[in-house]
Design a protein around this motif. Structure first.
Motif, PDB file in Angstrom:
ATOM      1  N   THR A 233      35.529  49.326  47.391  1.00  0.00           N
ATOM      2  CA  THR A 233      36.496  48.231  47.359  1.00  0.00           C
ATOM      3  C   THR A 233      35.929  47.145  46.459  1.00  0.00           C
ATOM      4  O   THR A 233      34.805  46.669  46.681  1.00  0.00           O
ATOM      5  N   PHE A 234      36.702  46.755  45.438  1.00  0.00           N
ATOM      6  CA  PHE A 234      36.255  45.781  44.446  1.00  0.00           C
ATOM      7  C   PHE A 234      37.371  44.769  44.191  1.00  0.00           C
ATOM      8  O   PHE A 234      38.511  44.966  44.613  1.00  0.00           O
ATOM      9  N   ILE A 235      37.031  43.698  43.470  1.00  0.00           N
ATOM     10  CA  ILE A 235      38.046  42.787  42.931  1.00  0.00           C
ATOM     11  C   ILE A 235      37.826  42.659  41.435  1.00  0.00           C
ATOM     12  O   ILE A 235      36.724  42.922  40.925  1.00  0.00           O
ATOM     13  N   ASP A 236      38.876  42.259  40.732  1.00  0.00           N
ATOM     14  CA  ASP A 236      38.752  42.044  39.287  1.00  0.00           C
ATOM     15  C   ASP A 236      38.736  40.540  39.004  1.00  0.00           C
ATOM     16  O   ASP A 236      38.671  39.722  39.929  1.00  0.00           O
ATOM     17  N   LYS A 237      38.827  40.180  37.715  1.00  0.00           N
ATOM     18  CA  LYS A 237      38.690  38.770  37.321  1.00  0.00           C
ATOM     19  C   LYS A 237      39.773  37.884  37.917  1.00  0.00           C
ATOM     20  O   LYS A 237      39.596  36.679  38.096  1.00  0.00           O
ATOM     21  N   ASP A 238      40.949  38.481  38.219  1.00  0.00           N
ATOM     22  CA  ASP A 238      42.049  37.719  38.818  1.00  0.00           C
ATOM     23  C   ASP A 238      41.988  37.737  40.339  1.00  0.00           C
ATOM     24  O   ASP A 238      42.927  37.292  41.002  1.00  0.00           O
ATOM     25  N   LEU A 239      40.906  38.287  40.876  1.00  0.00           N
ATOM     26  CA  LEU A 239      40.671  38.393  42.312  1.00  0.00           C
ATOM     27  C   LEU A 239      41.661  39.350  42.991  1.00  0.00           C
ATOM     28  O   LEU A 239      41.940  39.238  44.191  1.00  0.00           O
ATOM     29  N   ASP A 240      42.173  40.311  42.212  1.00  0.00           N
ATOM     30  CA  ASP A 240      43.037  41.355  42.749  1.00  0.00           C
ATOM     31  C   ASP A 240      42.193  42.573  43.122  1.00  0.00           C
ATOM     32  O   ASP A 240      41.130  42.828  42.550  1.00  0.00           O
ATOM     33  N   TRP A 241      42.717  43.381  44.042  1.00  0.00           N
ATOM     34  CA  TRP A 241      41.955  44.498  44.581  1.00  0.00           C
ATOM     35  C   TRP A 241      41.944  45.709  43.663  1.00  0.00           C
ATOM     36  O   TRP A 241      42.938  46.031  43.021  1.00  0.00           O
ATOM     37  N   VAL A 242      40.802  46.388  43.636  1.00  0.00           N
ATOM     38  CA  VAL A 242      40.660  47.685  42.980  1.00  0.00           C
ATOM     39  C   VAL A 242      39.990  48.624  43.987  1.00  0.00           C
ATOM     40  O   VAL A 242      38.874  48.367  44.445  1.00  0.00           O
ATOM     41  N   ASP A 243      40.690  49.698  44.349  1.00  0.00           N
ATOM     42  CA  ASP A 243      40.149  50.687  45.284  1.00  0.00           C
ATOM     43  C   ASP A 243      39.697  51.921  44.525  1.00  0.00           C
ATOM     44  O   ASP A 243      40.377  52.377  43.596  1.00  0.00           O
ATOM     45  N   THR A 244      38.552  52.464  44.920  1.00  0.00           N
ATOM     46  CA  THR A 244      37.981  53.593  44.189  1.00  0.00           C
ATOM     47  C   THR A 244      37.568  54.712  45.139  1.00  0.00           C
ATOM     48  O   THR A 244      37.293  54.481  46.314  1.00  0.00           O
ATOM     49  N   VAL A 245      37.529  55.931  44.580  1.00  0.00           N
ATOM     50  CA  VAL A 245      37.034  57.103  45.301  1.00  0.00           C
ATOM     51  C   VAL A 245      35.890  57.688  44.488  1.00  0.00           C
ATOM     52  O   VAL A 245      36.043  57.933  43.284  1.00  0.00           O
TER      53      VAL A 245
END
Length: 983
Positions: free
Chosen positions: A920-932
């Motif tokens: 579970t990550f966030i990007d520069k806009d503080l939006d979520w990025v989910d990864t497997v």
């Protein structure tokens, strides 16, 4: 003759399980056996139960030691003696005092306890009527040359039983080394048992004492005089809440009837009928006082303004709903009362009542005072030796380096003799009790003094706790009251306080009916904007809410259960989502599934569903079906009971004409749910609290996030909650000596970080600042602060570095210069509190010293553990070169690269025993990025720690939720610090 036997409840000493000790005695033809564990009576009830099954007369007692010194053995002549022993143990354990050298100081007027001293500890001529000397076979030679005949009537055989054989003697030594935190090679002999403390056969013992028949006779007589009677079927709970049982029945009906009118009005016939049915069962099974004590607890909480949530199987009861123990309507949700209480259920019911972590101790203290300290105790539990801890402890005992131990934990493949020994003895001691601890929430309220059933100890929490776990309590007929602590309620309580203080608004947090139909809250759930909200903020739960497009109460109730581990791993969670979106294509496993599980699309979502299917599909009674569910969920320790219910299930299925293939598939599905799913009432209770949090987050997002931060609880780190506060429009300031409080505060949209987040700031320094500011007003400048608080230089430098003196208008470099000078000057200076005149601040002539924005961020990260602004202001990379999270869906099935900041990860083991993880990550806009991260990627590109990553992978979609299947993950650095000090 066996009056000094120990089990592994002589913690880190004995190696027999309770059942094995009794079985071994039966194999030797022994008819009387005494259990005397070291300083505890933990397994006395299990011991008596096992003896009864083996036709052995049990004797219970205790072996009293101060550290490694054996003082004496106490044996109960009867139940009164057992209670006296427990009370004696409890006094010294609770007060953490050494046991007295002579037990007669406590028991001299008892007449119900035998005291047996080891040989040479107390002179025979000084022994009182109930006192004896226990002599080992190896000590008999000491009698020669003495006038022992004068006191032979005071001698008894002492043959300690501690371990099974030579191998277990070795295990005993390892346990002692673990206890002493020493290498096995350095374990002192006096800390160990003698190698012959095994189950010597009666014939061998008689041979060893053949020249001393009187001693053998004394031993038989002493044991024969001991009679313990333990009735496992007698109700041992507090019998009446009021004066009599009939008064309890009348009072409960009165309270339930009044509550029914408030909840349902006067004309709800279904509710009235159900209430009367429940009241009859409650009365018939003798649980009126149990309901009333829970009601009394709630009444006290309400009087103190404490927030609570009643859940667990008790929420299946309309009586509980009417008493406001719970807020879940069992008629609306079609909840089975039989899941909670039924005539065939042999185990006690339970209410799980959650309170804020700030309030629970007050509730517990009330119960102790309301029902009496001799009748109330917290329930104990036992931590046991499990794989990783066992390998670590044994590794240390053998002197292995930590890295080698960790390697052995992961691989379980020994490379030498020492590692083989560690694994060998680790298997032997698996599930041995390691420490006596405290049950997370259970409390006992008994009719008779608690000492009649267990001894007590005093954990750091400060409430008396039984040397008895929940299984024993349930087995002997004592119902536990579950008083739980929960941070989610702390969030709610603190939110309401902040909203009142900041906006002058009183919120009715119990207006659940309006919450569940509010369109803004529906939108909040559907988008999974749930950070900080109880039970629905984790990455997995947020993804599930999106996949279900959840925006209603009923779906949220189901989601609370199917997110549980066993359900997800069995594949049934995915099956539920598929059926949720394709209702017209559902193929039911059997027509009975459609008849009874149509609400959940033929999938067993709740524990009640397991009961339904076991009842309707396999023909078990509702009581039997509940026993099956409990056996599947591990609530029974006996494997025999589990086997019995499975055999009956399969036999019934055959009689009803179901194929073995179908019966086993239904069993598989039941098993995957029963072990991990919630009962429906439990899920519904969670959902009610989730809606409370959702309401606050939707309409008061800044106050809510400050409350979450101040309660230090949730799925994520404090850093993410500050980020979420930032996204909600909070203007976040670093700690300030004139504006910050101990905890984070909010005024309008302005938020001041609390002093508590300054990791190296000492408690006394923080309190000194707050007290001096309250007494003397705001600090005028640095010199004023130093003179008024007298805070040391190291603490002062921390405050300066975090920016707490920025109100002065001076740079941190300048302030650090001045702080060091003023501190030296202040050592010989008269404190401002003692000075007659206020001195002007010292003026400094310094070069221009500027601060650097990146340095400030580094200071925050080092002092607080996180920055108070967008973390991407620290990344040493151009963020515009990467695809933002909001555009990931435009690149479905494509390989892309994103720049992300780590938030959390979850590691799981595949069927092939490989490790993979979800990120579970966030990007520069503080939006979520989910990864497997599948095993290859997890192995080749592990996530070493937090920070920034360039992550390359393929975009995939699942029920409208996008994620990235990672192929390559590269750590990205932070911007370098600037050390320029002069311009």
């Amino acid at each position: 003759m066996y009056l000094n036997c120990r089990t592994y409840f002589s913690l880190r000493y004995g190696t027999y399980s309770t059942e094995e000790l009794v079985t071994t005695a039966a194999d030797h033809g022994i008819h009387v056996l005494a259990l005397t564990n070291i300083n505890c009576t933990c397994d006395s009830w299990d011991f008596v139960n096992s003896c009864q099954q083996k036709d052995i007369r049990p004797v219970v007692g205790v072996e009293i030691r101060n550290e490694d010194t054996l003082l004496y053995i106490l044996l109960a002549k009867n139940n009164k003696g057992f209670a006296s022993i427990n009370e004696f143990l409890s006094f010294y354990l609770q007060h953490k005092k050494n046991f007295p050298e002579q037990a007669s100081t406590w028991f001299q007027n008892s007449g119900d306890v035998y005291i047996i001293y080891p040989f040479d500890r107390k002179a025979a001529g000084d022994l009182l009527p109930d006192e004896y000397t226990g002599i080992l076979a190896s000590e008999l030679n000491k009698l020669f040359g003495t006038d022992w005949k004068k006191y032979e009537h005071k001698l008894v055989v002492r043959q300690p039983v501690t371990f099974q054989n030579k191998q277990y003697f070795n295990l005993h030594r390892l346990l002692r080394a673990i206890h002493k935190n020493t290498l096995l090679s350095k374990l002192p002999v006096e800390t160990q048992a003698a190698p012959d403390e095994t189950f010597v056969s009666p014939a061998t013992l008689l041979e060893q004492f053949r020249q001393f028949p009187a001693i053998v006779t004394n031993t038989y007589k002493l044991l024969d005089a001991c009679r313990i009677e333990m009735d496992f079927k007698v109700d041992k709970n507090k019998k009446c809440f009021s004066a009599t049982a009939e008064d309890d029945r009348v009072l409960l009906e009165k309270l339930a009837t009044e509550g029914l009118m408030a909840r349902y009005g006067k004309k709800n016939k279904a509710a009235q009928d159900r209430m009367q049915k429940e009241l009859k069962i409650i009365n018939d099974l003798g649980f009126n006082s149990y309901f009333l004590i829970n009601w009394d607890m709630i009444r006290y909480a309400q009087s103190r303004g404490f927030y609570y949530v009643g859940r667990g199987s008790g929420a299946n009861s309309i009586v509980a709903y009417c008493l406001r123990i719970t807020d879940v309507d069992p008629i609306e949700l079609n909840l089975y009362f039989e899941r909670f209480l039924n005539p065939e259920r042999t185990s006690p019911p339970d209410f799980d009542i959650d309170f804020s972590w700030t309030d629970r101790d007050d509730i517990m203290d009330y119960i102790f005072k309301r029902y009496g300290r001799k009748h109330v105790a917290l329930l104990g539990s036992y931590t046991t030796f499990q794989h990783d801890a066992t390998i670590m402890e044994l590794g240390k005992v053998f002197g292995l380096p930590v890295e080698e131990i960790k390697g052995l934990q992961r691989t379980v493949q020994p490379t030498d003799k020492i590692q083989r020994l560690i694994l060998q003895y680790g298997r032997l001691m698996k599930n041995f009790p390691n420490n006596i601890s405290i049950h997370p929430c259970g409390m006992l309220v008994t009719e008779k003094p608690i000492y009649e059933y267990a001894a007590l100890f005093m954990p750091p929490k400060g409430f008396a706790t039984t040397q008895m776990d929940m299984f024993v309590a349930e087995n002997i007929g004592i119902n536990k009251f579950d008083v739980l602590s929960q941070r989610g309620l702390g969030h709610i309580k603190e939110s309401l306080r902040l909203i009142k203080a900041n906006r002058s608004i009183d919120v009715n947090i119990h207006d659940f009916h309006n919450f569940r139909h509010n369109t803004a809250i529906k939108d909040q759930i559907r988008k999974a904007e749930t950070i900080g909200c109880f039970y629905i903020e984790s990455p997995a739960m947020r993804q599930l809410l999106k996949k279900l497009r959840c925006d209603d109460y009923i779906t949220l109730v189901a989601a609370s259960s199917i997110i549980r581990p066993g359900v997800a791993q069995s594949g049934m969670m995915r099956e539920y989502i598929t059926r949720f979106h394709n209702r017209d294509k559902i193929v039911y496993l059997h027509p009975l599934f459609e008849a009874h599980l149509s609400e959940t699309f033929g999938v067993m979502v709740f524990q009640e569903d397991v009961i339904k299917i076991a009842h309707y599909f396999a023909g078990l009674s509702l009581g039997e079906a509940d026993i099956l569910r409990r056996a599947m969920s591990g609530k029974y320790r006996s494997g025999n009971k589990f086997k019995h219910v499975k055999d009956k299930y399969l036999a019934n299925c055959r009689e009803l004409g179901h194929t073995d293939e179908l019966a086993h598939e239904v069993w598989r599905q039941m098993e995957s749910f029963a072990g991990y799913s919630f009962n429906k009432a439990h899920s519904a209770s969670f959902a009610v609290e989730s809606y409370m949090s959702l309401y606050l987050k939707t309409f008061f997002p800044r106050e809510f996030m400050v409350a979450v931060i101040n309660n230090f609880g949730g799925f994520y780190s404090t850093e993410l909650y500050f980020i979420e506060l930032m996204k909600a429009g909070g203007i976040i300031h670093a700690p300030c000596i004139n504006n910050s409080e101990q905890y984070t505060s909010i005024s309008g949209n302005e938020v001041y970080t609390g002093f508590v987040h300054i990791r190296a700031l000492q408690e006394n320094s923080m309190q000194q600042i707050l007290e001096e500011r309250k007494a003397g007003g705001a600090f005028l400048h640095l010199q004023d602060f130093i003179e008024r608080t007298q805070i040391g230089l190291e603490q002062l430098n921390i405050l300066v570095s975090v920016g707490a003196f920025r109100f002065t208008g001076k740079t941190k470099k300048q302030l650090l210069w001045e702080a060091n000078f003023l501190q030296k000057k202040n050592k010989s200076h008269i404190p401002v509190s003692e000075s007659l005149f206020v001195e002007k601040p010292v003026e400094f002539s310094l070069p221009v010293l500027t601060d650097n924005a990146v340095d400030d961020l580094y200071d925050q990260k080092e002092i607080l553990g996180f920055t108070l602004s967008n973390p991407f202001s620290m990344v040493d990379e151009d963020t515009d070169n990467y695809i933002p999270a909001r555009e990931i869906g435009n690149h479905l099935h494509q390989v892309i690269t994103v720049l992300v900041y780590f938030i959390a990860s979850k590691h799981v083991q595949t069927k092939n025993k490989d490790i993979m993880f979800f990120g579970t990550f966030i990007d520069k806009d503080l939006d979520w990025v989910d990864t497997v991260h599948f095993p290859d990627a997890a192995r080749n590109y592990p996530l070493h720690s937090g920070g920034f990553y360039k992550l390359t992978g393929r975009v995939v979609e699942d029920f409208g939720v996008y994620s990235i299947e990672a192929r390559k993950t590269v750590k990205v650095g932070f911007k370098k610090r600037s050390y320029d000090t002069l311009k």
